[in-house]
Design an enzyme around this catalytic site. Sequence first.
Site, PDB file in Angstrom:
ATOM      1  N   GLU A 284       0.825  -1.211   0.000  1.00 40.11           N
ATOM      2  CA  GLU A 284       0.000   0.000   0.000  1.00 40.11           C
ATOM      3  C   GLU A 284       0.858   1.259   0.000  1.00 40.11           C
ATOM      4  O   GLU A 284       0.443   2.309  -0.491  1.00 40.11           O
ATOM      5  CB  GLU A 284      -0.936  -0.003   1.221  1.00 40.11           C
ATOM      6  CG  GLU A 284      -2.374   0.174   0.824  1.00 40.11           C
ATOM      7  CD  GLU A 284      -3.378  -0.007   1.947  1.00 40.11           C
ATOM      8  OE1 GLU A 284      -4.391  -0.666   1.702  1.00 40.11           O
ATOM      9  OE2 GLU A 284      -3.166   0.506   3.064  1.00 40.11           O
ATOM     10  N   HIS A 305       8.029 -27.024  -1.100  1.00 38.37           N
ATOM     11  CA  HIS A 305       7.383 -28.121  -1.819  1.00 38.37           C
ATOM     12  C   HIS A 305       6.212 -27.629  -2.661  1.00 38.37           C
ATOM     13  O   HIS A 305       5.359 -28.409  -3.069  1.00 38.37           O
ATOM     14  CB  HIS A 305       6.946 -29.198  -0.820  1.00 38.37           C
ATOM     15  CG  HIS A 305       8.120 -29.770  -0.080  1.00 38.37           C
ATOM     16  ND1 HIS A 305       8.733 -30.943  -0.425  1.00 38.37           N
ATOM     17  CD2 HIS A 305       8.833 -29.268   0.960  1.00 38.37           C
ATOM     18  CE1 HIS A 305       9.758 -31.159   0.385  1.00 38.37           C
ATOM     19  NE2 HIS A 305       9.851 -30.158   1.235  1.00 38.37           N
ATOM     20  N   LYS A 419     -14.131   0.540  -4.002  1.00 39.18           N
ATOM     21  CA  LYS A 419     -15.212   0.946  -3.093  1.00 39.18           C
ATOM     22  C   LYS A 419     -16.301   1.683  -3.861  1.00 39.18           C
ATOM     23  O   LYS A 419     -17.487   1.419  -3.682  1.00 39.18           O
ATOM     24  CB  LYS A 419     -14.665   1.888  -2.010  1.00 39.18           C
ATOM     25  CG  LYS A 419     -13.851   1.203  -0.948  1.00 39.18           C
ATOM     26  CD  LYS A 419     -13.547   2.204   0.162  1.00 39.18           C
ATOM     27  CE  LYS A 419     -12.404   1.719   1.017  1.00 39.18           C
ATOM     28  NZ  LYS A 419     -11.842   2.774   1.848  1.00 39.18           N
TER      29      LYS A 419
HETATM   30  O1  PA5 Z   1      -3.219   1.418   5.923  1.00 40.79           O
HETATM   31  C1  PA5 Z   1      -4.297   1.956   5.714  1.00 40.79           C
HETATM   32  O2  PA5 Z   1      -4.490   3.180   5.859  1.00 40.79           O
HETATM   33  C2  PA5 Z   1      -5.496   1.120   5.326  1.00 40.79           C
HETATM   34  O3  PA5 Z   1      -5.132  -0.208   5.111  1.00 40.79           O
HETATM   35  C3  PA5 Z   1      -6.561   1.173   6.408  1.00 40.79           C
HETATM   36  O4  PA5 Z   1      -6.021   0.739   7.615  1.00 40.79           O
HETATM   37  C4  PA5 Z   1      -7.777   0.320   6.041  1.00 40.79           C
HETATM   38  O5  PA5 Z   1      -8.288   0.701   4.806  1.00 40.79           O
HETATM   39  C5  PA5 Z   1      -8.848   0.456   7.112  1.00 40.79           C
HETATM   40  O6  PA5 Z   1      -9.215   1.785   7.252  1.00 40.79           O
HETATM   41  P1  PA5 Z   1     -10.013   2.298   8.513  1.00 40.79           P
HETATM   42  O7  PA5 Z   1      -9.171   2.124   9.724  1.00 40.79           O
HETATM   43  O8  PA5 Z   1     -10.301   3.737   8.220  1.00 40.79           O
HETATM   44  O9  PA5 Z   1     -11.282   1.469   8.605  1.00 40.79           O
END
Ligand code: PA5
Length: 446
Positions: A284, A305, A419
């Site tokens: 990310e 394996h 989303k």
């Molecule tokens: O690292 C990040 O910012 C994302 O992976 C969020 O943690 C994830 O989308 C969850 O978001 P939130 O805590 O707003 O529900």
Amino acid sequence: MKSDLTVNIKGISSFVNEEELNRISESAIEHLTALREGRGRGSEFTGWLRLPDKTVSETGTILACARRLRAQAPVTVVVGIGGSYLGARALTEALNDPFAPQEHRLLFAGHTLSEDYHAALLKFLDGTAYNIVVISKSGTTTEPAIAFRILRDHLRNKLGTPAARMHIVAITDARRGALHDLAVSEGYETFVIPDDVGGRYSVLTPVGLLPLALAGYDIDAFARGMLDMALSVREGNDTPANIAVTYAAARNTLYDMGYSTEILISYEPSLVFLAEWWKQLYGESEGKESKGIFPASVTFTTDLHSMGQYIQQGERKLFETVVHVKDSRNSLVVPGAADNSDGIGFIAGKRLTEVNHRAEDGTRIAHIDGGVPVIHVSIERIDEYNLGQLMYFFELACAVSGYVLGVNPFDQPGVESYKKNMFALLGKPGFEAERERLEQALRAKE
Ligand code: PA5
């Protein structure tokens, strides 16, 4: 301050040009300074850098909440996804004894939309008292919102609304979001995720600490591990010998040469979720603007394996980062056998960890010989302190690495695309035109 964690990049030396590596190391050092001084992209989300300095003395309220919840029920369902889920899961899976009954059991929800998963969870919860810890920084993420709605309903039916409130804790933004507003109106005990700490860098906030404390682990030792690593890699060590610089430079040098997939490898099955956490952190943070190393993971020797064949002889664009664990928590020796009918008498009397380490050594050489560069990260053992060191190391190296790559390691604009489509397809008001376009596209693909 010297950390116990070491990084060895000798396993990439035959693949990279030393001058190029030195040049990228210099760039990594400049970016580390910029990160520390708040001059890099996304600097408004670098609060995690200095979290360890204060967390060590601020765990009291988390421990008190954990004691209260543990006294109320033997189970807590932790609801969250992404950075609001993976840190807690990684830590507790790493530390748990996989076969012992747990004093306090953590279950996870909100990280999937599977109906079967939730139905099975509710069936189990019918028969036990439980708490809910719901975690969402934005307070609006769909998966945890749905899971929380389902679980809250279940808990209310079981206990009645007033009593259910005492079993729910919310971890969210200080001021905004649907979860924040709900927590205020219902009067749930609440913990705050600081504004300047993004989800995947939040393991040292209540997001990681409350589940860890609930599971009965030493959150102070975890925070100390993070602090010691912070003092080692963040402050005053602006040289190529800084292990975060070493790692960030090594992986970027390899990436520039076409090694576009990094596989995180461990020889401990308890670290499977640590690898999931690492994949999210790096994927990310770096995968954007049509750039980024693809983070993958395997567990050896299990996957020798299965994926071992590809790694040894498949397309040559892979490199490995092996997380080596020096010592195990237990001691177990391979027994002797008078008839040696299984042919493994030469291993008798050796500890299993020695066998595992020899497998690791042999695999490392085989993979380097087969054209796969190997970075070696070594930790003392799997405990709270060493996991704290490891996670801070990976966080800092990730931020530096993202800067070297030329991206903002603290945003995730791409996550929004699915989303928007999902909301439109589910009929969210305001998305009507988009829905029509998507339905057409789906029909065209049938
Ligand atoms: O690292 C990040 O910012 C994302 O992976 C969020 O943690 C994830 O989308 C969850 O978001 P939130 O805590 O707003 O529900």
